[in-house]
Design a protein around this motif. Structure first.
Motif, PDB file in Angstrom:
ATOM      1  N   ILE A  88       0.841  -1.198   0.000  1.00  0.00           N
ATOM      2  CA  ILE A  88       0.000   0.000   0.000  1.00  0.00           C
ATOM      3  C   ILE A  88       0.874   1.245   0.000  1.00  0.00           C
ATOM      4  CG2 ILE A  88      -1.863  -1.199   1.214  1.00  0.00           C
ATOM      5  CD1 ILE A  88      -1.062   0.355   3.722  1.00  0.00           C
ATOM      6  N   ASP A  89       0.255   2.327  -0.347  1.00  0.00           N
ATOM      7  CA  ASP A  89       0.929   3.617  -0.410  1.00  0.00           C
ATOM      8  C   ASP A  89       0.792   4.292   0.949  1.00  0.00           C
ATOM      9  OD1 ASP A  89       1.801   6.189  -0.924  1.00  0.00           O
ATOM     10  OD2 ASP A  89       0.785   6.336  -2.859  1.00  0.00           O
ATOM     11  N   SER A  90       1.898   4.513   1.642  1.00  0.00           N
ATOM     12  CA  SER A  90       1.829   5.117   2.978  1.00  0.00           C
ATOM     13  C   SER A  90       1.312   6.545   2.930  1.00  0.00           C
ATOM     14  CB  SER A  90       3.207   5.092   3.649  1.00  0.00           C
ATOM     15  OG  SER A  90       4.141   5.870   2.914  1.00  0.00           O
ATOM     16  N   PHE A  91       1.373   7.194   1.745  1.00  0.00           N
ATOM     17  CA  PHE A  91       0.847   8.547   1.623  1.00  0.00           C
ATOM     18  C   PHE A  91      -0.674   8.564   1.505  1.00  0.00           C
ATOM     19  CE2 PHE A  91       4.903  10.563  -0.416  1.00  0.00           C
ATOM     20  CZ  PHE A  91       5.631  10.161   0.690  1.00  0.00           C
ATOM     21  N   ASN A  92      -1.271   7.436   1.072  1.00  0.00           N
ATOM     22  CA  ASN A  92      -2.719   7.364   0.881  1.00  0.00           C
ATOM     23  C   ASN A  92      -3.149   5.918   1.106  1.00  0.00           C
ATOM     24  OD1 ASN A  92      -5.357   7.995   0.194  1.00  0.00           O
ATOM     25  ND2 ASN A  92      -4.999   7.803  -2.010  1.00  0.00           N
ATOM     26  N   PRO A  93      -3.105   5.430   2.349  1.00  0.00           N
ATOM     27  CA  PRO A  93      -3.261   3.990   2.610  1.00  0.00           C
ATOM     28  C   PRO A  93      -4.612   3.399   2.280  1.00  0.00           C
ATOM     29  CG  PRO A  93      -3.256   5.236   4.655  1.00  0.00           C
ATOM     30  CD  PRO A  93      -2.871   6.192   3.566  1.00  0.00           C
ATOM     31  N   THR A  94      -5.698   4.164   2.356  1.00  0.00           N
ATOM     32  CA  THR A  94      -7.021   3.579   2.144  1.00  0.00           C
ATOM     33  C   THR A  94      -7.706   4.047   0.884  1.00  0.00           C
ATOM     34  OG1 THR A  94      -8.162   5.323   3.395  1.00  0.00           O
ATOM     35  CG2 THR A  94      -7.366   3.408   4.631  1.00  0.00           C
ATOM     36  N   ARG A 162      12.561 -13.671   3.280  1.00  0.00           N
ATOM     37  CA  ARG A 162      11.123 -13.636   3.537  1.00  0.00           C
ATOM     38  C   ARG A 162      10.803 -12.747   4.732  1.00  0.00           C
ATOM     39  NH1 ARG A 162       7.162 -15.750   6.637  1.00  0.00           N
ATOM     40  NH2 ARG A 162       5.290 -16.590   5.611  1.00  0.00           N
ATOM     41  N   GLU A 163      11.569 -12.862   5.781  1.00  0.00           N
ATOM     42  CA  GLU A 163      11.318 -12.085   6.993  1.00  0.00           C
ATOM     43  C   GLU A 163      11.534 -10.589   6.785  1.00  0.00           C
ATOM     44  OE1 GLU A 163      13.906 -13.855   9.832  1.00  0.00           O
ATOM     45  OE2 GLU A 163      12.733 -15.714   9.997  1.00  0.00           O
ATOM     46  N   SER A 164      12.263 -10.229   5.740  1.00  0.00           N
ATOM     47  CA  SER A 164      12.532  -8.804   5.480  1.00  0.00           C
ATOM     48  C   SER A 164      11.439  -8.126   4.679  1.00  0.00           C
ATOM     49  CB  SER A 164      13.861  -8.664   4.728  1.00  0.00           C
ATOM     50  OG  SER A 164      13.736  -9.100   3.371  1.00  0.00           O
ATOM     51  N   VAL A 165      10.510  -8.893   4.124  1.00  0.00           N
ATOM     52  CA  VAL A 165       9.522  -8.302   3.212  1.00  0.00           C
ATOM     53  C   VAL A 165       8.437  -7.503   3.938  1.00  0.00           C
ATOM     54  CG1 VAL A 165       7.778  -8.810   1.455  1.00  0.00           C
ATOM     55  CG2 VAL A 165       9.960 -10.031   1.445  1.00  0.00           C
ATOM     56  N   PRO A 166       7.750  -8.047   4.966  1.00  0.00           N
ATOM     57  CA  PRO A 166       6.712  -7.247   5.630  1.00  0.00           C
ATOM     58  C   PRO A 166       7.309  -6.026   6.332  1.00  0.00           C
ATOM     59  CG  PRO A 166       6.475  -9.592   6.142  1.00  0.00           C
ATOM     60  CD  PRO A 166       7.814  -9.420   5.516  1.00  0.00           C
ATOM     61  N   GLY A 167       6.516  -4.943   6.374  1.00  0.00           N
ATOM     62  CA  GLY A 167       6.950  -3.743   7.086  1.00  0.00           C
ATOM     63  C   GLY A 167       7.099  -2.556   6.161  1.00  0.00           C
ATOM     64  N   ASN A 168       7.836  -1.563   6.602  1.00  0.00           N
ATOM     65  CA  ASN A 168       7.992  -0.304   5.883  1.00  0.00           C
ATOM     66  C   ASN A 168       9.207  -0.345   4.966  1.00  0.00           C
ATOM     67  OD1 ASN A 168       5.800   0.714   7.308  1.00  0.00           O
ATOM     68  ND2 ASN A 168       7.085   1.563   8.923  1.00  0.00           N
ATOM     69  N   HIS A 169       8.985   0.104   3.742  1.00  0.00           N
ATOM     70  CA  HIS A 169      10.060   0.214   2.758  1.00  0.00           C
ATOM     71  C   HIS A 169       9.940   1.595   2.111  1.00  0.00           C
ATOM     72  CE1 HIS A 169      10.921  -4.162   2.919  1.00  0.00           C
ATOM     73  NE2 HIS A 169       9.613  -4.247   3.153  1.00  0.00           N
ATOM     74  N   ARG A 171       8.148   4.662   1.019  1.00  0.00           N
ATOM     75  CA  ARG A 171       6.742   4.953   0.747  1.00  0.00           C
ATOM     76  C   ARG A 171       5.912   3.669   0.667  1.00  0.00           C
ATOM     77  NH1 ARG A 171       4.381   9.122  -3.854  1.00  0.00           N
ATOM     78  NH2 ARG A 171       2.178   8.584  -3.578  1.00  0.00           N
ATOM     79  N   VAL A 172       6.543   2.553   0.362  1.00  0.00           N
ATOM     80  CA  VAL A 172       5.846   1.277   0.247  1.00  0.00           C
ATOM     81  C   VAL A 172       5.724   0.637   1.629  1.00  0.00           C
ATOM     82  CG1 VAL A 172       5.835  -1.009  -0.808  1.00  0.00           C
ATOM     83  CG2 VAL A 172       6.788   0.941  -2.060  1.00  0.00           C
ATOM     84  N   VAL A 173       4.483   0.306   2.016  1.00  0.00           N
ATOM     85  CA  VAL A 173       4.239  -0.424   3.253  1.00  0.00           C
ATOM     86  C   VAL A 173       3.661  -1.786   2.876  1.00  0.00           C
ATOM     87  CG1 VAL A 173       2.971  -0.504   5.430  1.00  0.00           C
ATOM     88  CG2 VAL A 173       3.835   1.684   4.565  1.00  0.00           C
ATOM     89  N   VAL A 174       4.287  -2.844   3.374  1.00  0.00           N
ATOM     90  CA  VAL A 174       3.825  -4.197   3.081  1.00  0.00           C
ATOM     91  C   VAL A 174       3.128  -4.757   4.314  1.00  0.00           C
ATOM     92  CG1 VAL A 174       4.491  -6.535   2.403  1.00  0.00           C
ATOM     93  CG2 VAL A 174       5.689  -4.563   1.418  1.00  0.00           C
ATOM     94  N   GLN A 175       1.818  -4.919   4.211  1.00  0.00           N
ATOM     95  CA  GLN A 175       1.014  -5.461   5.299  1.00  0.00           C
ATOM     96  C   GLN A 175       0.788  -6.963   5.083  1.00  0.00           C
ATOM     97  OE1 GLN A 175      -2.545  -3.040   5.185  1.00  0.00           O
ATOM     98  NE2 GLN A 175      -1.629  -1.437   6.456  1.00  0.00           N
TER      99      GLN A 175
END
Length: 443
Positions: A88-94, A162-169, A171-175
């Motif tokens: 998702i886009d952390s600037f416009n998550p929803t 694999r463990e590095s993928v979820p989280g904040n990158h 502007r990209v947030v991986v939920q």
């Protein structure tokens, strides 16, 4: 008494010989499918036709590893959940949708404070981020905003990546979210339900004073979906083939195995299962008997179950969990998508990264019902419920009472009525639901 593997095998053979499977299927073909269903795959497995065996990424080493509750073909525990990642886009998550509700009970009164539109929050897909940005985190995001993140890889360094993928990158947030393995008992019966029956069930109706408006889940090419938590798959054959490819990492006709995202150019050298293998595997799953209703132990138990069945209908559960769909009695589902509120909202459809896939998503046919939204779920069949815990799409509910209480959206009225039941009627309802068991449990 629990059935033995031999009892289960005999019931499968009798099911096929009785002519209930689709088309002529021999007991020998079903047994070949059983061997494939229970086979524990390894990398470069000698059972592979011309492929690479297990992997390179996978969620389990066999089909039965995730489908064993109540016997081969049952549901799986939360330890077998698959993981889904969404960029998702952390600037416009929803994407603009927002809903917040706060409620308090003050003795005889109730105060509830709401902001926003609940339908917006439960059905709005998160804003799609630039695929180029998300693709730097995981190449599969260039094609889909949600992906399966396989639990294991044959490469020893896969787990740390694999463990590095979820989280904040940036502007990209991986939920992350999860899906619980569904039981396979009786899927041959569901596969045989005509599309017209499901389409008829989608006509709006009123139950216990509540308007129910379930809709058909459709595949990308417009066919009626009936399998999967989001009704995303149309036929049993597709369901089985995609599971073999996606969950175990087997190359099969029409479905590429899941690929290691760090090695996108690495493709399978050939098929792990050929067409005859796949047909045998489908034949085995198709022949799995439908769940059963346990006979009450005595007259008191019979009255308890009967009272619970009446309550099930009275509080509106049967509006979506239809006791009979077409010729399939005891299913307790309409196989339709229903909005279940922001509390149960999750991803919509998700993809699986495969080698050589095009970056652009496939176009949809115009004028058709779209796939499930983040807040919509296919009504899960309740047959076999006793032996399929935990409940809900991610297994968050350990009991039936918890699962009912978490119903929102179109299920909120029934959940509210359940909460107001007397202890006696609630116990009756749970006794009725616990009489719906996996096949063979009445032996």
């Amino acid at each position: 008494m629990r059935p033995t593997p031999r009892d289960h095998r005999c019931s499968l053979v009798m099911f096929v010989l009785a002519g209930l499977a689709a088309g002529p299927v021999s007991a020998g073909e079903v047994e070949r499918g059983r061997a494939l269903f229970t086979h524990a795959w390894t990398p470069r497995d000698p059972r592979s036709r011309a492929g690479d065996g297990l992997g390179p990424v996978f969620n389990a080493t066999s089909c039965v590893a995730c489908h064993d509750k109540g016997g081969p073909g049952g549901a799986g525990g939360t330890d077998r959940n698959i993981e889904i990642i969404t960029a998702i886009d952390s600037f416009n998550p929803t994407g603009g949708g927002f809903f917040y509700a706060f409620a308090m009970d003050f003795g005889a009164g109730r105060f509830e404070y709401r902001i926003g539109d609940p339908s917006s929050a439960s059905n709005r897909t998160p804003s799609r981020i630039d695929p180029a940005l998300a693709g730097a985190v995981h190449p599969g995001f260039r094609r889909a905003s949600s992906l399966m993140l396989h639990r294991f890889g044959t490469d020893p360094t896969y787990q740390s990546w694999r463990e590095s993928v979820p989280g904040n990158h940036g502007r990209v947030v991986v939920q992350t979210s999860e899906r619980n393995p569904t039981p396979l008992f009786g899927l041959g019966r569901i596969d045989a339900i005509p599309d017209s029956v499901i389409e008829a069930a989608a006509k709006p109706k009123v139950s216990a004073g509540t308007r129910i408006k379930g809709r058909i889940g459709r595949t990308e090419d417009g066919r009626v979906g009936r399998f999967g938590w989001k009704a995303q798959t149309a036929t049993l054959a597709e369901f089985v083939h995609s599971a073999a490819a996606n969950e175990v990492g087997l190359e099969v006709p029409g479905h590429h195995q899941g690929a290691d995202p760090r090695l996108p150019g690495l493709e399978a050298p050939g098929l792990d299962l050929d067409q005859a293998d796949c047909e045998a595997l489908v034949a085995f799953v198709r022949a799995l008997p439908a769940p059963v209703t346990l006979p009450p132990a005595d007259a008191k138990g019979a009255a308890q179950v009967k009272g619970g069945e009446s309550t099930f209908k009275a509080i509106g559960c049967a509006a979506c969990h239809l006791p009979k769909l077409g010729d399939v009695a005891g299913l307790y589902s309409d196989l339709l998508l229903h909005d279940m509120s922001p509390r149960l909202a999750d991803t919509g459809t998700y993809g699986v990264f495969v080698a050589g896939a095009a970056d652009a998503p496939a176009p949809r046919n115009p004028g058709l019902d779209g796939p499930a939204t983040v807040g919509e779920w296919r009504t899960p069949p309740l047959w076999g419920l006793r032996d399929s815990a935990p409940y809900l799409h991610d297994g968050r509910a350990s009991t039936v009472a918890e699962a009912i209480a978490l119903h929102g959206g179109e299920g909120s009225a029934s959940a509210s009525r359940f909460a107001q039941l007397s202890p006696r009627r609630r116990q009756q309802l749970e006794s009725f639901l616990m009489s719906l068991a996996a096949p063979g449990q009445a032996n």
